[in-house]
Design a protein around this motif. Structure first.
Motif, PDB file in Angstrom:
ATOM      1  N   MET A 112      88.183 -77.808  81.296  1.00 36.51           N
ATOM      2  CA  MET A 112      89.200 -78.846  81.545  1.00 36.51           C
ATOM      3  C   MET A 112      90.632 -78.453  80.998  1.00 36.51           C
ATOM      4  SD  MET A 112      89.824 -82.983  81.638  1.00 36.51           S
ATOM      5  CE  MET A 112      89.845 -83.191  79.897  1.00 36.51           C
ATOM      6  N   GLY A 113      91.739 -77.872  81.538  1.00 34.66           N
ATOM      7  CA  GLY A 113      92.802 -77.567  80.985  1.00 34.66           C
ATOM      8  C   GLY A 113      93.697 -78.565  80.520  1.00 34.66           C
ATOM      9  N   PHE A 114      94.949 -78.261  80.628  1.00 35.54           N
ATOM     10  CA  PHE A 114      95.955 -79.427  80.234  1.00 35.54           C
ATOM     11  C   PHE A 114      95.833 -80.700  81.206  1.00 35.54           C
ATOM     12  CE2 PHE A 114     100.471 -81.206  80.979  1.00 35.54           C
ATOM     13  CZ  PHE A 114     100.660 -81.462  79.601  1.00 35.54           C
ATOM     14  N   PRO A 115      95.714 -81.816  80.542  1.00 38.18           N
ATOM     15  CA  PRO A 115      95.329 -82.890  81.337  1.00 38.18           C
ATOM     16  C   PRO A 115      96.684 -83.540  82.000  1.00 38.18           C
ATOM     17  CG  PRO A 115      95.490 -83.399  79.039  1.00 38.18           C
ATOM     18  CD  PRO A 115      95.741 -81.993  78.985  1.00 38.18           C
ATOM     19  N   LEU A 116      97.164 -82.666  82.937  1.00 36.86           N
ATOM     20  CA  LEU A 116      98.550 -83.042  83.582  1.00 36.86           C
ATOM     21  C   LEU A 116      98.554 -84.423  84.269  1.00 36.86           C
ATOM     22  CD1 LEU A 116     100.866 -80.581  85.502  1.00 36.86           C
ATOM     23  CD2 LEU A 116     100.086 -82.953  86.427  1.00 36.86           C
ATOM     24  N   LEU A 117      97.513 -84.602  85.211  1.00 30.91           N
ATOM     25  CA  LEU A 117      97.393 -85.845  85.863  1.00 30.91           C
ATOM     26  C   LEU A 117      96.986 -87.031  85.045  1.00 30.91           C
ATOM     27  CD1 LEU A 117      95.141 -84.649  88.715  1.00 30.91           C
ATOM     28  CD2 LEU A 117      97.506 -84.870  88.902  1.00 30.91           C
ATOM     29  N   LEU A 161     107.433 -88.483  87.271  1.00 26.00           N
ATOM     30  CA  LEU A 161     108.062 -87.596  88.340  1.00 26.00           C
ATOM     31  C   LEU A 161     107.890 -86.146  88.395  1.00 26.00           C
ATOM     32  CD1 LEU A 161     109.195 -87.371  91.108  1.00 26.00           C
ATOM     33  CD2 LEU A 161     111.570 -88.141  90.033  1.00 26.00           C
ATOM     34  N   ILE A 162     108.451 -85.742  87.037  1.00 29.91           N
ATOM     35  CA  ILE A 162     108.526 -84.326  86.531  1.00 29.91           C
ATOM     36  C   ILE A 162     106.996 -83.727  86.682  1.00 29.91           C
ATOM     37  CG2 ILE A 162     109.018 -82.547  84.885  1.00 29.91           C
ATOM     38  CD1 ILE A 162     111.266 -84.603  83.796  1.00 29.91           C
ATOM     39  N   LEU A 163     106.041 -84.384  86.150  1.00 38.92           N
ATOM     40  CA  LEU A 163     104.854 -83.830  86.364  1.00 38.92           C
ATOM     41  C   LEU A 163     104.332 -83.585  87.525  1.00 38.92           C
ATOM     42  CD1 LEU A 163     103.110 -85.577  83.039  1.00 38.92           C
ATOM     43  CD2 LEU A 163     103.847 -83.095  83.302  1.00 38.92           C
ATOM     44  N   SER A 164     104.492 -84.683  88.351  1.00 40.18           N
ATOM     45  CA  SER A 164     103.970 -84.586  89.744  1.00 40.18           C
ATOM     46  C   SER A 164     104.619 -83.409  90.645  1.00 40.18           C
ATOM     47  CB  SER A 164     104.234 -85.857  90.630  1.00 40.18           C
ATOM     48  OG  SER A 164     105.788 -86.452  90.556  1.00 40.18           O
ATOM     49  N   LEU A 165     106.043 -83.325  90.230  1.00 43.66           N
ATOM     50  CA  LEU A 165     106.750 -82.123  90.824  1.00 43.66           C
ATOM     51  C   LEU A 165     106.073 -80.709  90.349  1.00 43.66           C
ATOM     52  CD1 LEU A 165     110.351 -83.089  90.528  1.00 43.66           C
ATOM     53  CD2 LEU A 165     109.273 -82.970  92.685  1.00 43.66           C
ATOM     54  N   VAL A 166     105.672 -80.686  89.211  1.00 48.75           N
ATOM     55  CA  VAL A 166     104.900 -79.459  88.628  1.00 48.75           C
ATOM     56  C   VAL A 166     103.603 -79.359  89.345  1.00 48.75           C
ATOM     57  CG1 VAL A 166     103.977 -78.632  86.409  1.00 48.75           C
ATOM     58  CG2 VAL A 166     106.164 -79.484  86.453  1.00 48.75           C
ATOM     59  N   ALA A 167     102.796 -80.202  89.333  1.00 50.95           N
ATOM     60  CA  ALA A 167     101.609 -80.270  90.321  1.00 50.95           C
ATOM     61  C   ALA A 167     101.807 -79.719  91.570  1.00 50.95           C
ATOM     62  CB  ALA A 167     100.904 -81.549  90.308  1.00 50.95           C
ATOM     63  N   TYR A 168     102.949 -80.346  92.388  1.00 50.54           N
ATOM     64  CA  TYR A 168     103.168 -79.955  93.720  1.00 50.54           C
ATOM     65  C   TYR A 168     103.540 -78.524  93.833  1.00 50.54           C
ATOM     66  CZ  TYR A 168     104.457 -81.105  98.569  1.00 50.54           C
ATOM     67  OH  TYR A 168     104.526 -81.151  99.940  1.00 50.54           O
ATOM     68  N   PHE A 169     104.427 -78.357  93.271  1.00 55.85           N
ATOM     69  CA  PHE A 169     104.755 -76.855  93.336  1.00 55.85           C
ATOM     70  C   PHE A 169     103.996 -75.835  92.439  1.00 55.85           C
ATOM     71  CE2 PHE A 169     108.860 -79.179  94.285  1.00 55.85           C
ATOM     72  CZ  PHE A 169     108.860 -78.680  95.631  1.00 55.85           C
ATOM     73  N   GLY A 170     103.069 -76.294  91.891  1.00 61.71           N
ATOM     74  CA  GLY A 170     102.191 -75.425  91.119  1.00 61.71           C
ATOM     75  C   GLY A 170     100.871 -75.183  91.748  1.00 61.71           C
ATOM     76  N   TYR A 171     100.678 -75.746  93.043  1.00 63.37           N
ATOM     77  CA  TYR A 171      99.424 -75.859  93.417  1.00 63.37           C
ATOM     78  C   TYR A 171      99.141 -74.643  94.244  1.00 63.37           C
ATOM     79  CZ  TYR A 171      95.749 -77.145  96.738  1.00 63.37           C
ATOM     80  OH  TYR A 171      94.595 -77.551  97.547  1.00 63.37           O
ATOM     81  N   ASP A 172      98.047 -74.035  94.062  1.00 65.60           N
ATOM     82  CA  ASP A 172      97.761 -72.578  94.545  1.00 65.60           C
ATOM     83  C   ASP A 172      97.267 -72.708  96.019  1.00 65.60           C
ATOM     84  OD1 ASP A 172      96.619 -70.045  95.113  1.00 65.60           O
ATOM     85  OD2 ASP A 172      95.926 -69.871  92.943  1.00 65.60           O
ATOM     86  N   PHE A 173      97.972 -72.503  96.927  1.00 66.02           N
ATOM     87  CA  PHE A 173      97.241 -72.475  98.198  1.00 66.02           C
ATOM     88  C   PHE A 173      96.211 -71.698  98.282  1.00 66.02           C
ATOM     89  CE2 PHE A 173     101.481 -74.338  98.757  1.00 66.02           C
ATOM     90  CZ  PHE A 173     101.098 -75.370  99.662  1.00 66.02           C
ATOM     91  N   ALA A 174      96.165 -70.301  97.766  1.00 65.34           N
ATOM     92  CA  ALA A 174      95.040 -69.422  97.983  1.00 65.34           C
ATOM     93  C   ALA A 174      93.865 -69.919  97.493  1.00 65.34           C
ATOM     94  CB  ALA A 174      95.329 -68.064  97.150  1.00 65.34           C
ATOM     95  N   LEU A 175      93.927 -70.631  96.367  1.00 62.23           N
ATOM     96  CA  LEU A 175      92.622 -71.333  95.891  1.00 62.23           C
ATOM     97  C   LEU A 175      92.137 -72.545  96.395  1.00 62.23           C
ATOM     98  CD1 LEU A 175      90.443 -71.114  93.393  1.00 62.23           C
ATOM     99  CD2 LEU A 175      92.236 -72.663  92.193  1.00 62.23           C
ATOM    100  N   GLY A 176      92.854 -73.117  97.088  1.00 63.58           N
ATOM    101  CA  GLY A 176      92.854 -74.609  97.546  1.00 63.58           C
ATOM    102  C   GLY A 176      91.981 -75.554  97.182  1.00 63.58           C
TER     103      GLY A 176
END
Length: 505
Positions: free
Chosen positions: A1-6, A43-58
């Motif tokens: 488990m990395g950075f606990p963003l959620l 809100l900032i963390l949810s934007l980070v998660a949204y635009f940091g999501y890896d589509f290739a990994l899924g």
């Protein structure tokens, strides 16, 4: 488990609520500033998660797992994918905007914002939980602050706030009772022997009989359907909107209802695909009732909040028929439409709340020409209204179009009725906006000031999303498809062979 963003995003409003406990009641600006700061972090963390999501990994990303109650298999399991990320972002967009929509709350502001922050955290928790027990726990957390806020800070125009709060709470608790039975039944039947778990991914892999899936899905359908204001469990919703303060109306319409649709897809379809296929034709019929019946009732309303309230019930019918299609394009549209409707309805209620705060009326015949005195508020109402009727270039056009394509493949007659109901939507929306905003200037409204400062934040934030996602629909649709397609592909053989009530309409 990395950075606990959620976890940090989830804890931010809770920490904010705890800090507010130690702030003096009369420090209004400090209370509101703290609330804005901590919802801004989420809100900032949810934007980070949204635009940091890896589509290739899924699949699930930003995953966090921690055994909580080992004896019964409860895990603090967090994670987001293409289905839950739009809902997480939606929650925090609306939560942040709701703080500024409540900037003029001066009646017991500390208690108000503590409850608002807890409400935002509770809704957020349902969308990022991968454990069914944790999901249900967060759902129950939502009900208590909701009731208190309606009863204390609600309005008393057509119905009393006490009636609205009690009706809303009773319906939600009845729905949660069916959900609880369904959750327990799933837990006990998924793994009759060996180690049990509440993890949704593990429950989806369990082998359960067709008859049990049909029974369990019905329980979930009643529970989640009540929350989604599915006909005939819808009547609490418009009264709840009307009696609630602006922030609660925004969260109620914007994200609370979406827990119902999200639960049907994430839990009902993924874990009980046979049950979903069996009840899909019934859901499609009820969806038409939502769309057409609620639109007709909205047409007869004179209270602006009731117009939008019944409009919201009608729009949830599109989500239901998209789900009932049980194909990738229909469910893509259903999830995307939940996001689109959430942004649109939250902006609508924010602007209605602002107008009501100034004029002390929501009665449409008593208004008129407000665009002369409140041009910024008029822009917000017009943007929300145009999104409601599916204007191209705004967020709801592509999701609704996608739903109609998916539904028409399976239920051509029912889909045609739903498409035709757009005419009624346009009629009640345009008529209400025309009667409230346009016409000759009325001198009695000249004393009211237009939105400014913090009051503009909901318009800027939600209005920007309405336009941005309208002109660049791939920002939303690509994310949703990345979650729906991998989920449905393994289920297609089961869905194709499963029994169903009736057939295409």
């Amino acid at each position: 488990m990395g950075f606990p963003l959620l976890t940090i995003a989830l804890l931010a409003p809770i920490i904010g609520a705890l800090i507010l406990m130690f702030v003096p009641e009369d420090e209004h600006r400090t209370i509101k500033g703290i609330s804005a700061f901590f919802t801004g972090i989420s809100l900032i963390l949810s934007l980070v998660a949204y635009f940091g999501y890896d589509f290739a990994l899924g699949g699930y990303q930003f995953v966090e797992d921690l055994v909580w109650i080992k004896e019964i298999g409860v895990t603090y399991a967090m994670g987001v994918d293409g289905i839950s990320l739009p809902m997480l972002l939606l929650t925090n967009l609306i939560g942040f905007s709701a703080v500024f929509a409540s900037w003029n709350v001066n009646k017991r502001p500390k208690t108000f914002f503590v409850l608002l922050l807890l409400l935002i955290a509770g809704v957020m928790g349902t969308f990022i939980s991968r454990d069914l027990f944790i999901f249900f726990l967060f759902y129950e957390v939502v009900v208590i602050p909701l009731y208190i806020m309606v009863v204390i800070w609600g309005s008393t125009k057509r119905v009393t706030k006490e009636y609205a709060g009690m009706k809303l709470t009773i319906y939600l608790l009845i729905g949660s009772a069916f959900l609880l039975v369904g959750v327990i039944a799933l837990y006990l039947n998924a793994f009759p022997v060996g180690e049990r778990t509440f993890l949704i991914e593990k429950l989806a892999q369990a082998q359960m009989s067709d008859s049990f899936q049909i029974f369990a899905f019905l329980l979930l359908l009643i529970g989640f359907g009540s929350l989604l204001s599915m006909f005939p469990f819808h009547s609490w919703s418009p009264d709840g909107y009307a009696g609630a303060p602006t922030a609660v109306s925004m969260i109620h319409a914007g994200v609370l209802k979406k827990i119902g649709g999200y639960g049907l897809i994430r839990i009902g379809l993924l874990v009980l695909p046979v049950g979903a296929k069996f009840w899909a034709p019934v859901i499609a019929v009820l969806a038409v009732c939502n769309v057409a019946y609620a639109a007709m009732i909205a047409l007869a309303q004179k209270d602006l909040k009731y117009v939008v309230g019944y409009s919201s019930v009608s729009h949830m019918g599109y989500v239901l028929i998209g789900f009932a299609a049980l194909n990738v394009i229909g469910i893509n549209g259903a999830i995307a439409n939940m996001f689109a409707h959430g942004v649109m309805s939250a902006l609508f209620f924010a602007m209605i709340g602002f107008v009501y705060e100034k004029t002390h009326t929501r009665w449409i015949p008593d208004m008129g020409g407000l665009a002369h005195q409140m041009p910024r508020a008029a822009i917000g109402l017009m943007m929300a209204g145009m999104a409601s009727l599916g204007l191209p270039g705004l967020v709801s056009f592509i999701p609704e179009f996608t739903i109609f394509i998916g539904a028409f493949k399976v239920y051509p007659v029912l889909a045609t009725i739903c498409i035709s109901a757009i005419i009624i939507t346009a009629l009640y929306t345009l008529r209400a906006l025309a009667n409230v905003l346009f016409g000759p200037r009325r001198p009695e409204f000249d004393q009211y000031q237009d939105a400014k400062g913090p009051e503009l934040v909901p318009l800027v934030v939600l209005g920007s999303v309405l336009v941005l996602a309208g002109f660049f629909p791939s920002l939303l649709m690509d994310m949703v498809n990345s979650g729906v397609e991998p989920m449905l592909k393994p289920l297609m053989d089961t869905l194709n062979s499963a029994p169903a009530i009736g057939g295409g309409f």
